[in-house]
Structures are given as C-alpha cells and as structure tokens.
Design a protein around this motif. Structure first.
Motif, PDB file in Angstrom:
ATOM      1  N   GLU A 140      -9.983  13.729  -8.502  1.00  0.00           N
ATOM      2  CA  GLU A 140     -10.444  14.824  -7.653  1.00  0.00           C
ATOM      3  C   GLU A 140     -11.547  15.568  -8.383  1.00  0.00           C
ATOM      4  OE1 GLU A 140      -7.290  17.042  -5.078  1.00  0.00           O
ATOM      5  OE2 GLU A 140      -7.892  18.372  -6.693  1.00  0.00           O
ATOM      6  N   ARG A 190      -4.140  11.725  -9.241  1.00  0.00           N
ATOM      7  CA  ARG A 190      -5.074  11.514  -8.126  1.00  0.00           C
ATOM      8  C   ARG A 190      -6.438  12.076  -8.524  1.00  0.00           C
ATOM      9  NH1 ARG A 190      -2.550  13.199  -2.600  1.00  0.00           N
ATOM     10  NH2 ARG A 190      -1.723  11.093  -2.705  1.00  0.00           N
ATOM     11  N   THR A 240       4.810   7.452  -0.171  1.00  0.00           N
ATOM     12  CA  THR A 240       3.425   7.915  -0.208  1.00  0.00           C
ATOM     13  C   THR A 240       2.495   6.735   0.069  1.00  0.00           C
ATOM     14  OG1 THR A 240       4.099   9.455  -1.951  1.00  0.00           O
ATOM     15  CG2 THR A 240       1.722   9.147  -1.650  1.00  0.00           C
ATOM     16  N   ARG A 241       1.576   6.909   1.009  1.00  0.00           N
ATOM     17  CA  ARG A 241       0.568   5.858   1.227  1.00  0.00           C
ATOM     18  C   ARG A 241      -0.517   6.012   0.172  1.00  0.00           C
ATOM     19  NH1 ARG A 241      -0.569   1.942   4.249  1.00  0.00           N
ATOM     20  NH2 ARG A 241       1.139   2.316   5.699  1.00  0.00           N
ATOM     21  N   LEU A 242      -0.780   4.956  -0.571  1.00  0.00           N
ATOM     22  CA  LEU A 242      -1.742   5.039  -1.667  1.00  0.00           C
ATOM     23  C   LEU A 242      -3.169   5.049  -1.123  1.00  0.00           C
ATOM     24  CD1 LEU A 242      -0.079   2.592  -4.200  1.00  0.00           C
ATOM     25  CD2 LEU A 242      -0.179   5.082  -4.344  1.00  0.00           C
ATOM     26  N   SER A 243      -3.992   5.885  -1.754  1.00  0.00           N
ATOM     27  CA  SER A 243      -5.406   5.945  -1.378  1.00  0.00           C
ATOM     28  C   SER A 243      -6.223   5.502  -2.591  1.00  0.00           C
ATOM     29  CB  SER A 243      -5.763   7.377  -0.974  1.00  0.00           C
ATOM     30  OG  SER A 243      -5.798   8.188  -2.140  1.00  0.00           O
ATOM     31  N   PRO A 244      -7.507   5.186  -2.376  1.00  0.00           N
ATOM     32  CA  PRO A 244      -8.331   4.737  -3.514  1.00  0.00           C
ATOM     33  C   PRO A 244      -8.439   5.791  -4.619  1.00  0.00           C
ATOM     34  CG  PRO A 244      -9.434   4.280  -1.424  1.00  0.00           C
ATOM     35  CD  PRO A 244      -8.242   5.122  -1.096  1.00  0.00           C
ATOM     36  N   GLN A 245      -8.141   7.049  -4.280  1.00  0.00           N
ATOM     37  CA  GLN A 245      -8.203   8.108  -5.311  1.00  0.00           C
ATOM     38  C   GLN A 245      -6.980   8.101  -6.227  1.00  0.00           C
ATOM     39  OE1 GLN A 245      -9.006   8.940  -1.906  1.00  0.00           O
ATOM     40  NE2 GLN A 245     -11.089   8.506  -2.593  1.00  0.00           N
ATOM     41  N   ASP A 246      -5.954   7.347  -5.845  1.00  0.00           N
ATOM     42  CA  ASP A 246      -4.722   7.355  -6.639  1.00  0.00           C
ATOM     43  C   ASP A 246      -4.869   6.389  -7.811  1.00  0.00           C
ATOM     44  OD1 ASP A 246      -3.684   9.174  -4.879  1.00  0.00           O
ATOM     45  OD2 ASP A 246      -2.776   7.652  -3.599  1.00  0.00           O
ATOM     46  N   GLU A 247      -4.927   6.957  -9.025  1.00  0.00           N
ATOM     47  CA  GLU A 247      -5.272   6.149 -10.202  1.00  0.00           C
ATOM     48  C   GLU A 247      -4.063   5.536 -10.888  1.00  0.00           C
ATOM     49  OE1 GLU A 247      -7.706   8.070 -13.084  1.00  0.00           O
ATOM     50  OE2 GLU A 247      -9.206   8.699 -11.622  1.00  0.00           O
ATOM     51  N   GLY A 303       0.789  -1.229   0.000  1.00  0.00           N
ATOM     52  CA  GLY A 303       0.000   0.000   0.000  1.00  0.00           C
ATOM     53  C   GLY A 303       0.819   1.277   0.000  1.00  0.00           C
ATOM     54  N   PRO A 354      -5.933  -0.938  -5.503  1.00  0.00           N
ATOM     55  CA  PRO A 354      -5.601  -0.999  -4.086  1.00  0.00           C
ATOM     56  C   PRO A 354      -5.187  -2.398  -3.633  1.00  0.00           C
ATOM     57  CG  PRO A 354      -7.953  -0.521  -4.421  1.00  0.00           C
ATOM     58  CD  PRO A 354      -7.318  -0.487  -5.748  1.00  0.00           C
TER      59      PRO A 354
END
Lengths: 370, 147
Positions: A169, A167, A262-269, A151, A346
């Motif tokens: 947005e 990301r 960087t911790r990946l978030s679901p917004q990171d494509e 992650g 993810p």
C-alpha cells in the motif's frame, strides 16, 4: 533459487529430500517453494520439551480431485506437554484431505470438521491412556491452520496463535490480521465465555494479572484439554492443580475454529503465521515491515531473532546472553516460538510442480532435557 | 509454604559472613586477565544499583520484597538451584512478568545461595542443602497455570 524437487516421504528419508536445519534450540527451513510461491519457517524451543509443532503441505488437497491444488500451513502451540500439538501435526491434514474428498473441494465446513474430528480423536486417546497416563487429560494445544486454494485464503484458528497478511500500500505494506483469537485477555473472548456460562461466577479468574479460564488457562478454545471438556476427567489421579472444585456438565473449552476467508488480490504479498510467542514481542505491523524490507532467504529466522532481541531487551539483558540460557530456564524469558512466512503469487509457480507435492514438519524431535 | 519461609529465615540469620562487597570484588576479578592459580569463578553476583549497564554475560534480577537489584551470570541461571528460585518466581508472578525477573526470596538468603554456588557448591553446608531440597521439591513450587 530452490528448485521444486520435493516429494512426499516419511521420517528421515523425507528430511533428506527437504533439508531442514537445527542450530542449538532453533529449527529452520530458510527458503522453500510451495504451490503459490516461496516460504520460510523457523522455530525456537524455550520449554524443556518443545511444545510447538508446525507443518507445511503443498500439492493436492483431496484424494480424488487433482484439480484442487493448494498449500496447507499449520502452527500448533501446545501446552501442558507436547502430545496434543504432535497429535494435530500427525492427524489434521489427512483429515482435511478426507473431508475435502467427500465434496471434492475445500470449504469452511471441511476445515471445521477436520478440527472437530482431530479434537474428538485426541480425547479418545486420552480416554484410552487414562488408566496409565492420566496427565494426558491436561495436555492441549492451540491450532492455527491456513489453506491457500483457488485464489482464497482460509484461516482457521482455535486458540491464540495469529495469522497476519502483508498487503502492499503506497510504497509500504500494511498488516491485516486474518485470524480471530481466543484468549481470555481479549474482551471478545471473555464476553463469549461469560455468555456461555452465565451461572458460573468463577469461569474467568484474574491470576498473575492475567485473565484465565477457571484460574488455570489463558486460551478459551483449544484442541485437547480434556479436563475442561469432560467432567469424567475432573477427578483423581489428575493433578490437583487441574481439578476443578465443582462439577460441570457443559464443556468449558471448545475446539471450534473461527474461520475467515479472504480473496487474495495482487497487492497481497505474504502471510505470517506464528504462535503467540512471536506476537508477545512483535506487533503485527513491526512483523510485516521486517518481512517487506528484508530478503526472503531466512526471513522466518530474522523474525525469530527480532522477537528474541525484544525479549532480551525487556529483561534488560543482551541477546547474546539469552542464547546461553538452557531450555526450560528459557521459558522465564520467552515462550516456544514458531513462525512461518508464506509468500503469495497470484498463480501457481509451475504447473508441473503439482506433481511434486511438498511436506515439511517442524518441531519434532527437538532437544529434550526432561 | 510456611515451613519453607521458616527455613529461609533460619538460614538468613546465619549468613552474615557473606557480603555484597565480597561478591563485587569477585566479579571484578572475573573480568581481570592476570589471575594466576585461580581460574575465574564460573558464577558471580554483584549489586547493580550503581551500575548503569548490565555487564556482558549477566542478567539483572530483583530480589525480595525490597526489590533489590542484582546481576547474576547467565551461566548461573542454568544451575538447578537457581532454576528452583526462578520457578518460585513463575509460581508467584507467572511467566509473563514485565521487565526484569523478580525473585521472591530474602536478599540475604539469595546472596548466600549464590555465593555458595560461586565457591563451588553446597557440599558440607547442611542448612543450605536442606534449603535447596525445599526449593526443588514439592508441588507448590511448580507453576500452577498452564501456558
């Protein structure tokens, strides 16, 4: 949809399993599957010998802990020749696995150690070849490495390649630069060099309207470039243009990468990793917009083409006419360009894909006119 | 470098028989479809000052201190002699010059070199052969920076 049917192989055998294509000066892999999603790669040669190299490795990141699975992406932008970038492509990933195996995990220290040992070993090669091939002392490479694991995305950079995250947005996508760059035309890189060499008034010299370390090179950190790291190479038979007029004791360039986590978030494509040849023609936001608004298949080639169209426009010519220009001559219009787009999911795409590691290498062998 | 400039000047003095007008007409011929016996010349050059757009297959360049604008065929760019001119450009201005490429060469010499290439090479043209030898040799013409 490409099925995850790859296995690690070697040379031609590997390329049959992972078909990649060459079209004139362009090398590409339009779509593949890594541990956490899809990817696309493309490169174009501008120099008479291709100096860029790249690779993607997906699967276990250690030799002894099968639970540490991930994706390694490398973009290596060579200068002065292809030897340093090829050396990195041959060596950095095995070294990363070796150091990761010691602690049975990936960390910033593991990645930094892989960079340091790759540089050290390349300089050993330069020493060995000095009597017969002294020009190896003036060969170097930028090194951009991305590791996606647990992650997190680690971006380690030495030189001026760049990694940019897309990301999502509010209906669009925002560009978030993940890499820290080392180029004398950035204020931060100049300040660093001036503070490290306070007694050298010529550490940075403006030439052709660009800042250059010792008036020669734009990057302020690199793998290789032995002539700027060890004074023993600052003498004949190295070509006069690389010899510094004064003796130096402290290395002028360093191989230390700047690492971001960087911790990946679901917004990171997706993440775009590319050599500076792409970024001199496309802004971060232009690049992420293209990726966000286009099909995944062939996205790296699409970015390449967008950069080349911009390069042609700057020289007030047509893109179709640029394609008529031969390698070597092309360098007057654009640089070698490498671009890799890594889409992010993810979770691992398929648990069973862990048993089928992927290994693709780009940029060698390419067309050579010399 | 001084030696090369002298040589360039000498060639320039003897090049009056080559004109832009001739170059322009050859470009027009290249675009025509009805020429018999004479295949289209592989390379062409024309002054681009009055041309709003660059013709297909061509690349604009600025030549000399006066920054005179020409368009040359993309194919010509690949000729070793033209590569010598481009390397002079990179040595003088770097690879990262903005906009149209600038070739540091006397306009009249540039015209003569390109016209000679267009007419089939440099055979029997001693001065130009020497000029080209100068363009293609010597460390001074290799870009001094590394990128």
């Amino acid at each position: 949809m490409v099925k995850p049917c790859w296995r690690i192989g070697a040379g031609m055998e590997r390329s049959k399993i992972n078909p990649t294509k060459v079209d004139g000066l362009t090398w590409y892999k339009d779509l593949g599957l890594h541990t956490f999603g899809e990817f696309s790669m493309a490169m174009i040669q501008a120099n008479s010998v291709m100096e860029d190299q790249c690779q993607i490795e997906s699967g276990p990141l250690t030799f002894n802990n099968p639970t540490v699975q991930g994706t390694f992406v490398g973009v290596y932008d060579g200068h002065g020749g292809p030897e340093a970038s090829r050396f990195i492509a041959d060596n950095i990933f095995p070294k990363l696995k070796k150091f990761a195996s010691e602690g049975r995990e990936i960390s910033e220290q593991v990645i930094s150690k892989a960079f340091a040992e790759t540089d050290k070993d390349f300089l050993k090669t330069v020493t060995k070849q000095w009597p017969t091939n002294p020009q190896m002392a003036s060969v170097g490479s930028c090194c951009l490495a991305g590791v996606i694991c647990n992650g997190l995305v680690y971006i380690a950079n030495t030189g001026d390649s760049r990694a940019v995250l897309g990301r999502s947005e509010r209906g669009g996508v925002r560009a978030v630069q993940l890499s820290v760059e080392h180029n004398a035309n950035l204020e931060s890189a100049r300040q660093e060099l001036w503070s490290l060499h306070p007694n050298d008034p010529t550490i940075l010299v403006m030439k052709h309207r660009l800042w250059r370390v010792k008036g020669v090179i734009q990057v302020t950190r690199s793998i290789g470039d032995a002539y700027l790291k060890r004074a023993e190479f600052n003498r004949e038979p190295l070509l006069p243009k690389f010899r510094l007029p004064e003796h130096f004791t402290k290395p002028i360039l360093s191989a230390d990468p700047s690492v971001t986590i960087t911790r990946l978030s679901p917004q990171d494509e997706f993440i775009i990793l590319a050599s500076d040849g792409l970024w001199e023609h496309l802004s971060n936001q232009e690049a992420v917009d293209i990726v966000h608004n286009s099909p995944r298949q062939g996205i790296a080639r699409r970015l390449l083409k967008a950069a080349l169209k911009e390069a042609a426009k700057k020289r007030e010519m047509r893109y179709s006419d640029l394609t008529e220009i031969h390698p070597g001559v092309r360098r007057h219009f654009h640089d070698d360009i490498t671009v890799i787009v890594v889409y992010l999911n993810p979770h691992p795409v398929k648990t069973n894909s862990w048993a089928s590691p992927l290994s693709i290498r780009g940029g060698y062998p390419m067309h050579s006119t010399s | 470098m001084k030696h090369l400039i002298r040589r360039l000047s000498r060639v320039a003095d003897s090049s009056s028989e080559f004109s832009i007008r001739r170059s322009t007409s050859s470009f027009r011929n290249r675009r025509g479809h009805h020429r018999l016996h004479a295949p289209p010349p592989p390379w062409s050059i024309c002054p681009a000052r009055r041309v709003n757009t660059v013709p297909a297959g061509h690349v604009p360049v600025y030549v000399g201190e006066e920054m005179e604008r020409f368009v040359v065929s993309a194919e010509l760019m690949n000729h070793p002699i033209f590569v010598g001119l481009l390397n002079r450009s990179a040595q003088e201005y770097g690879y990262a010059q903005k906009g149209v490429l600038h070739i540091p060469c006397h306009v009249i010499v540039f015209e003569r070199v390109v016209e000679t290439l267009r007419l089939g090479g440099f055979e029997g043209s001693g001065d130009l052969e020497n000029l080209v030898a100068s363009l293609l040799s010597g460390d001074e013409l290799i870009p001094e920076t590394t990128e």
